[in-house]
Motif scaffolding. Sequence first.
Motif, PDB file in Angstrom:
ATOM      1  N   LEU A  80       0.740  -1.189   0.046  1.00  0.00           N
ATOM      2  CA  LEU A  80      -0.116   0.204   0.045  1.00  0.00           C
ATOM      3  C   LEU A  80       0.839   1.167   0.133  1.00  0.00           C
ATOM      4  N   SER A  81       2.015   1.326   0.816  1.00  0.00           N
ATOM      5  CA  SER A  81       2.839   2.522   0.568  1.00  0.00           C
ATOM      6  C   SER A  81       4.248   1.977   1.287  1.00  0.00           C
ATOM      7  N   CYS A  82       5.082   2.915   0.879  1.00  0.00           N
ATOM      8  CA  CYS A  82       6.535   2.555   1.055  1.00  0.00           C
ATOM      9  C   CYS A  82       7.236   4.053   1.135  1.00  0.00           C
ATOM     10  N   ARG A  83       7.610   4.562   2.309  1.00  0.00           N
ATOM     11  CA  ARG A  83       8.111   5.792   2.504  1.00  0.00           C
ATOM     12  C   ARG A  83       9.528   5.985   3.170  1.00  0.00           C
ATOM     13  N   HIS A  84      10.127   6.967   3.064  1.00  0.00           N
ATOM     14  CA  HIS A  84      11.605   6.969   3.780  1.00  0.00           C
ATOM     15  C   HIS A  84      11.041   8.086   4.814  1.00  0.00           C
ATOM     16  N   HIS A  85      11.819   7.766   6.100  1.00  0.00           N
ATOM     17  CA  HIS A  85      11.666   8.876   7.141  1.00  0.00           C
ATOM     18  C   HIS A  85      12.762   8.895   7.664  1.00  0.00           C
ATOM     19  N   TYR A  86      12.947   9.980   8.659  1.00  0.00           N
ATOM     20  CA  TYR A  86      14.373  10.258   9.198  1.00  0.00           C
ATOM     21  C   TYR A  86      14.068  10.465  11.001  1.00  0.00           C
ATOM     22  N   ILE A 138      12.719   3.174   6.477  1.00  0.00           N
ATOM     23  CA  ILE A 138      11.908   2.691   5.267  1.00  0.00           C
ATOM     24  C   ILE A 138      10.492   2.314   6.028  1.00  0.00           C
ATOM     25  N   PHE A 139       9.473   2.820   6.006  1.00  0.00           N
ATOM     26  CA  PHE A 139       8.156   2.425   6.581  1.00  0.00           C
ATOM     27  C   PHE A 139       7.272   1.662   5.181  1.00  0.00           C
ATOM     28  N   MET A 140       7.061   0.699   5.509  1.00  0.00           N
ATOM     29  CA  MET A 140       6.237   0.100   4.289  1.00  0.00           C
ATOM     30  C   MET A 140       4.933  -0.605   5.153  1.00  0.00           C
ATOM     31  N   GLN A 141       3.713  -0.485   4.392  1.00  0.00           N
ATOM     32  CA  GLN A 141       2.457  -1.111   4.806  1.00  0.00           C
ATOM     33  C   GLN A 141       1.935  -2.061   3.558  1.00  0.00           C
ATOM     34  N   PHE A 142       1.636  -3.198   4.122  1.00  0.00           N
ATOM     35  CA  PHE A 142       0.798  -4.255   3.226  1.00  0.00           C
ATOM     36  C   PHE A 142      -0.541  -4.571   3.453  1.00  0.00           C
ATOM     37  N   SER A 143      -1.110  -5.079   2.670  1.00  0.00           N
ATOM     38  CA  SER A 143      -2.858  -5.456   3.203  1.00  0.00           C
ATOM     39  C   SER A 143      -2.905  -6.869   2.266  1.00  0.00           C
ATOM     40  N   GLN A 144      -3.594  -7.879   3.033  1.00  0.00           N
ATOM     41  CA  GLN A 144      -3.951  -8.807   2.594  1.00  0.00           C
ATOM     42  C   GLN A 144      -5.359  -9.507   3.271  1.00  0.00           C
ATOM     43  N   ASN A 145      -6.013 -10.217   2.350  1.00  0.00           N
ATOM     44  CA  ASN A 145      -7.336 -10.936   2.807  1.00  0.00           C
ATOM     45  C   ASN A 145      -7.083 -11.805   3.735  1.00  0.00           C
ATOM     46  N   GLU A 146      -7.315 -11.571   5.269  1.00  0.00           N
ATOM     47  CA  GLU A 146      -7.112 -12.632   6.187  1.00  0.00           C
ATOM     48  C   GLU A 146      -7.954 -13.911   5.858  1.00  0.00           C
ATOM     49  N   THR A 147      -8.947 -13.871   5.347  1.00  0.00           N
ATOM     50  CA  THR A 147      -9.823 -15.185   5.023  1.00  0.00           C
ATOM     51  C   THR A 147      -9.147 -16.026   4.360  1.00  0.00           C
ATOM     52  N   GLU A 148      -8.067 -15.708   3.593  1.00  0.00           N
ATOM     53  CA  GLU A 148      -7.538 -16.552   2.465  1.00  0.00           C
ATOM     54  C   GLU A 148      -6.418 -17.458   3.194  1.00  0.00           C
ATOM     55  N   GLU A 149      -5.829 -16.974   4.279  1.00  0.00           N
ATOM     56  CA  GLU A 149      -4.798 -17.810   4.830  1.00  0.00           C
ATOM     57  C   GLU A 149      -4.939 -18.305   6.172  1.00  0.00           C
ATOM     58  N   GLN A 233      -6.194  -7.972   6.375  1.00  0.00           N
ATOM     59  CA  GLN A 233      -5.029  -7.877   7.403  1.00  0.00           C
ATOM     60  C   GLN A 233      -3.930  -6.827   6.835  1.00  0.00           C
ATOM     61  N   LEU A 234      -3.738  -5.973   7.818  1.00  0.00           N
ATOM     62  CA  LEU A 234      -2.599  -5.049   7.588  1.00  0.00           C
ATOM     63  C   LEU A 234      -1.341  -5.412   8.166  1.00  0.00           C
ATOM     64  N   PHE A 235      -0.195  -5.212   7.411  1.00  0.00           N
ATOM     65  CA  PHE A 235       1.349  -5.470   7.872  1.00  0.00           C
ATOM     66  C   PHE A 235       1.939  -4.200   7.769  1.00  0.00           C
ATOM     67  N   PHE A 236       2.652  -4.115   8.809  1.00  0.00           N
ATOM     68  CA  PHE A 236       3.666  -2.783   8.813  1.00  0.00           C
ATOM     69  C   PHE A 236       5.083  -3.154   9.287  1.00  0.00           C
ATOM     70  N   VAL A 237       6.089  -2.600   8.566  1.00  0.00           N
ATOM     71  CA  VAL A 237       7.309  -3.161   8.669  1.00  0.00           C
ATOM     72  C   VAL A 237       8.256  -1.975   8.362  1.00  0.00           C
ATOM     73  N   VAL A 238       9.281  -1.744   9.464  1.00  0.00           N
ATOM     74  CA  VAL A 238      10.304  -0.578   9.527  1.00  0.00           C
ATOM     75  C   VAL A 238      11.664  -1.379   9.324  1.00  0.00           C
ATOM     76  N   PHE A 239      12.550  -0.663   8.538  1.00  0.00           N
ATOM     77  CA  PHE A 239      13.893  -1.071   8.326  1.00  0.00           C
ATOM     78  C   PHE A 239      14.773  -0.116   8.544  1.00  0.00           C
ATOM     79  N   GLU A 240      15.632   0.047   9.451  1.00  0.00           N
ATOM     80  CA  GLU A 240      16.732   0.979   9.826  1.00  0.00           C
ATOM     81  C   GLU A 240      18.049   0.513  10.295  1.00  0.00           C
ATOM     82  N   TRP A 241      19.139   0.799   9.951  1.00  0.00           N
ATOM     83  CA  TRP A 241      20.485   0.519  10.795  1.00  0.00           C
ATOM     84  C   TRP A 241      20.529   0.998  12.345  1.00  0.00           C
ATOM     85  N   ARG A 242      20.905  -0.096  12.664  1.00  0.00           N
ATOM     86  CA  ARG A 242      21.089  -0.179  14.284  1.00  0.00           C
ATOM     87  C   ARG A 242      21.949   1.021  14.757  1.00  0.00           C
ATOM     88  N   ASP A 243      23.154   1.248  14.467  1.00  0.00           N
ATOM     89  CA  ASP A 243      24.130   1.774  14.545  1.00  0.00           C
ATOM     90  C   ASP A 243      25.194   2.181  13.365  1.00  0.00           C
TER      91      ASP A 243
END
Length: 304
Positions: A80-86, A138-149, A233-243
């Motif tokens: 659904l979306s993929c955006r950069h944040h700081y 990077i923040f991403m959002q996914f959507s899936q019909n939860e009745t299928e799985e 069903q919505l999925f949210f994931v963030v990817f970032e460097w630790r240090d």
Amino acid sequence: DITESSPSRRFSKACVKNVFTVVLIFIYLTLTAVAAFLAYQTITDFMEKLNHPVMSVTYKEVDSFSAPGIALYPGKAQLLSCRHHYHDYIPPLLAPGKLEEGDCLIQEVAYIDPFKNQTKKQALVVRGPSDVRKKELIFMQFSQNETEEDFSAITYMLFAKYSDLSESANKSKFMMDCEQNYSMWTFSGGFRTWVKMSLVTTSGKSSEAVEFRQESGVVKFNDKRPEEEKTNQLFFVVFEWRDPFMQEIRLIVTANAWNSIAILCGVFMALFKAANFAKLTATWIIKMRKRHLRNKTRELNQIS
């Protein structure tokens, strides 16, 4: 009296000489055994160190990393979306579950599963964050019909450089090689999974390997959508460097051939000296034996 004491004195001298000879032979055998043991121990230690190098771990501070490739396998889920944040800041969700305009660089790559013949896989490859000083994420959002799985999860894989995929002439072959060399992870639906990445490079005798390590934190998504929309069903994931530190592991062989050669030279020199000593001892024993026989023959002649 003189004639009686003279043979006894000669006998005592011969006894002392025999004892001294035995002691010399024992010393020679002891030196030989010690030298042989040192030679064996030196060779064994050298081979042990050669076959089992030690690890040297260093940390290199960087201002930015090469943007990694984030390969996602959403299956029937929709991005659904993929955006950069700081600076670890993600704005509140205005319309969760709705398509939004993104600013990520994304490629779709289809290839054959290297572990399951004739099984086609579809990967969504996103260019990862690079500016670790500004805490880019990077923040991403996914959507899936939860009745299928029965279970809701999306699999993803991290590889070293997104640019390697962009510059590859055969992207399918590149993704197959990545899947064979990198690990797979998953994030679940109904949660926001925050993945903090770290990079580890291992330099061996003839090759260099890159490994991603990650820490992840999971928080529940408070779904405030209408009931009729909650079937997706919505999925949210963030990817970032630790240090800003890159861990470098080097395999170092501590075996020093010159030290081993020097020790072996000393051992062989000791063996040579011991052999020379044994030769002189044998010559002396033979000489003393001949002298003893001459003296005995002279005494018998005098008695006769």
